[in-house]
Design a protein around this motif. Structure first.
Motif, PDB file in Angstrom:
ATOM      1  N   UNK A 229       0.824  -1.212   0.000  1.00  0.00           N
ATOM      2  CA  UNK A 229       0.000   0.000   0.000  1.00  0.00           C
ATOM      3  C   UNK A 229       0.852   1.254   0.000  1.00  0.00           C
ATOM      4  N   UNK A 230       1.957   1.221   0.741  1.00  0.00           N
ATOM      5  CA  UNK A 230       2.884   2.359   0.687  1.00  0.00           C
ATOM      6  C   UNK A 230       3.368   2.578  -0.743  1.00  0.00           C
ATOM      7  N   UNK A 231       3.770   1.478  -1.397  1.00  0.00           N
ATOM      8  CA  UNK A 231       4.247   1.579  -2.777  1.00  0.00           C
ATOM      9  C   UNK A 231       3.139   2.069  -3.700  1.00  0.00           C
ATOM     10  N   UNK A 232       1.908   1.566  -3.489  1.00  0.00           N
ATOM     11  CA  UNK A 232       0.773   1.957  -4.316  1.00  0.00           C
ATOM     12  C   UNK A 232       0.471   3.446  -4.142  1.00  0.00           C
ATOM     13  N   UNK A 233       0.560   3.923  -2.915  1.00  0.00           N
ATOM     14  CA  UNK A 233       0.291   5.341  -2.657  1.00  0.00           C
ATOM     15  C   UNK A 233       1.351   6.231  -3.299  1.00  0.00           C
ATOM     16  N   UNK A 234       2.576   5.766  -3.333  1.00  0.00           N
ATOM     17  CA  UNK A 234       3.621   6.522  -4.026  1.00  0.00           C
ATOM     18  C   UNK A 234       3.333   6.584  -5.528  1.00  0.00           C
ATOM     19  N   UNK A 235       2.889   5.436  -6.087  1.00  0.00           N
ATOM     20  CA  UNK A 235       2.555   5.412  -7.507  1.00  0.00           C
ATOM     21  C   UNK A 235       1.326   6.270  -7.803  1.00  0.00           C
ATOM     22  N   UNK A 236       0.420   6.373  -6.820  1.00  0.00           N
ATOM     23  CA  UNK A 236      -0.782   7.186  -7.005  1.00  0.00           C
ATOM     24  C   UNK A 236      -0.464   8.659  -7.172  1.00  0.00           C
ATOM     25  N   UNK A 237       0.745   9.054  -6.786  1.00  0.00           N
ATOM     26  CA  UNK A 237       1.176  10.451  -6.949  1.00  0.00           C
ATOM     27  C   UNK A 237       2.205  10.574  -8.063  1.00  0.00           C
ATOM     28  N   UNK A 238       3.245   9.701  -8.017  1.00  0.00           N
ATOM     29  CA  UNK A 238       4.372   9.872  -8.937  1.00  0.00           C
ATOM     30  C   UNK A 238       4.476   8.805 -10.013  1.00  0.00           C
ATOM     31  N   UNK A 239       3.507   7.883 -10.064  1.00  0.00           N
ATOM     32  CA  UNK A 239       3.573   6.846 -11.079  1.00  0.00           C
ATOM     33  C   UNK A 239       3.370   7.402 -12.483  1.00  0.00           C
ATOM     34  N   UNK A 240       4.016   6.774 -13.442  1.00  0.00           N
ATOM     35  CA  UNK A 240       3.878   7.162 -14.846  1.00  0.00           C
ATOM     36  C   UNK A 240       2.582   6.561 -15.392  1.00  0.00           C
ATOM     37  N   UNK A 241       1.624   7.388 -15.821  1.00  0.00           N
ATOM     38  CA  UNK A 241       0.346   6.853 -16.307  1.00  0.00           C
ATOM     39  C   UNK A 241       0.495   5.845 -17.447  1.00  0.00           C
ATOM     40  N   UNK A 242       1.538   6.012 -18.273  1.00  0.00           N
ATOM     41  CA  UNK A 242       1.737   5.084 -19.381  1.00  0.00           C
ATOM     42  C   UNK A 242       2.144   3.707 -18.892  1.00  0.00           C
ATOM     43  N   UNK A 243       2.624   3.642 -17.645  1.00  0.00           N
ATOM     44  CA  UNK A 243       3.028   2.360 -17.046  1.00  0.00           C
ATOM     45  C   UNK A 243       1.955   1.846 -16.093  1.00  0.00           C
ATOM     46  N   UNK A 244       1.402   2.744 -15.264  1.00  0.00           N
ATOM     47  CA  UNK A 244       0.426   2.324 -14.259  1.00  0.00           C
ATOM     48  C   UNK A 244      -0.958   2.073 -14.852  1.00  0.00           C
ATOM     49  N   UNK A 245      -1.276   2.754 -15.972  1.00  0.00           N
ATOM     50  CA  UNK A 245      -2.606   2.624 -16.552  1.00  0.00           C
ATOM     51  C   UNK A 245      -3.650   3.453 -15.825  1.00  0.00           C
ATOM     52  N   UNK A 246      -3.215   4.317 -14.882  1.00  0.00           N
ATOM     53  CA  UNK A 246      -4.150   5.166 -14.139  1.00  0.00           C
ATOM     54  C   UNK A 246      -3.839   6.624 -14.450  1.00  0.00           C
TER      55      UNK A 246
END
Length: 346
Positions: A229-246
């Motif tokens: 969840x910590x990792x997911x929350x980091x991706x929810x802010x700084x994740x690359x949409x082209x990779x995360x799909x969000x």
């Protein structure tokens, strides 16, 4: 499991996930085919198997981390993965039930690089499809014929209660300005830790593990789930949409009180105070506001704190794994999955 199997080459985390998808997907598809047609169409779309018209697309059903944990947990206690196949399918159905509902509640329009089910079929239909998946998960366990099926159903039920409690807290936090870190961590323990803990525990249970092994592997999954969840929350802010799909800045747009955000808001820093003002403003957050909010979370220490906590939880998970006295090959592959889940890009 034989000693010969233990001496086989340890697979990488990506190889394990491919193995899990390949092994679980036929059983998962078979289970979904038992749903009413109205639910089956939406579920097939959500899993990526069909388009909005019901035509096959050749897509896959996601990363399959949870079923991989279930199958490996069975191997870790000395059984074979097939012994926990029904449990793995049930866990994946529960996970996707939660995703269908999450997308509705968060109003997310993209998942796995395509429009979310609710945005295609409507809110009510997506909710009903999620409900149908949850009912199907319990049905899969009931039909498994496994001597521990009833206990497994109770495990699944308890994990769903924890997941729902965590999700309710997550939604309530969006309306509050005084969320503290302990509350936020407790929310994440339910929202994500409960199901990952269940995935490992039910795999060990169906694999015939001892009470101690089931408990220790549950502890492994719960610690891993919180790190996830910590990792997911980091991706929810700084994740690359082209990779995360969000969508970019998805969590910030929804003003979610995610772990790094709450850490920043409680930091006592100037950046934290500016974030608080921005986050609780009355107007919708513009693209520049969202970018500034992400910078403020970082400046206030929320990003670094979250990654450090994820690393600490990974260490705790590994301790539980060692205490379960697992078979060496399964232990190495569970460890590789834990590393990937904690340090990932999608």
């Amino acid at each position: 499991m034989t000693d010969v199997e233990d001496k086989q080459a340890v697979r990488s985390a990506h190889e394990v996930l491919s193995w899990s998808r390949f092994g679980v997907e036929p059983a998962l598809r078979g289970a979904v085919e038992r749903m009413p047609e109205s639910m089956r169409v939406i579920s097939g779309y959500h899993f990526g198997w069909r388009d909005e018209h019901g035509q096959p697309t050749g897509g896959n059903s996601g990363k399959a981390i949870r079923p991989a944990l279930t199958l490996l947990a069975a191997e870790a206690v000395g059984s074979v993965a097939a012994a926990a196949m029904s449990a793995a399918v049930a866990v994946e159905l529960v996970h996707n039930f939660s995703l269908l509902h999450d997308d509705v509640m968060d109003r997310d329009t993209t998942r796995r690089h395509r429009p979310t089910a609710w945005s295609v079929f409507g809110v009510n239909s997506a909710i009903l499809a999620g409900d149908s998946m949850l009912a199907l998960a319990l049905d899969v366990l009931a039909d498994s014929g496994h001597p521990s099926a009833q206990q497994g159903m109770r495990m699944i039920s308890a994990s769903v209660q924890g997941l729902l409690d965590g999700q309710a807290a997550d939604m309530a936090f969006e309306e509050r300005g005084d969320v503290d870190l302990l509350e936020c961590v407790k929310m994440a323990e339910g929202k994500t830790g409960a199901l990952l803990g269940c995935a490992c525990a039910i795999g060990a249970l169906f694999g015939g593990g001892s009470t101690q092994q089931v408990q220790e592997l549950r502890g492994f999954g719960e610690a891993l789930g919180l790190a996830f969840q910590f990792a997911d929350d980091l991706l929810g802010i700084w994740g690359d949409p082209s990779v995360t799909g969000k969508p970019v800045f998805s969590d910030l747009r929804n003003r979610k009180k995610s772990l790094p955000v709450v850490a920043a808001l409680n930091s006592g820093t100037e950046a934290g105070r500016e974030l608080d003002t921005l986050y609780h403003s009355d107007h919708p957050l513009s693209p520049s506001d969202l970018s500034r909010a992400a910078d403020l979370v970082d400046l206030a220490g929320g990003r670094a704190w979250s990654q450090a906590r994820a690393d600490d939880l990974l260490t705790r998970a590994r301790t539980h794994l060692t205490n379960a006295t697992p078979r060496p090959r399964a232990a190495a592959e569970l460890d590789a999955l834990a590393e990937l889940a904690t340090h990932r890009d999608h």
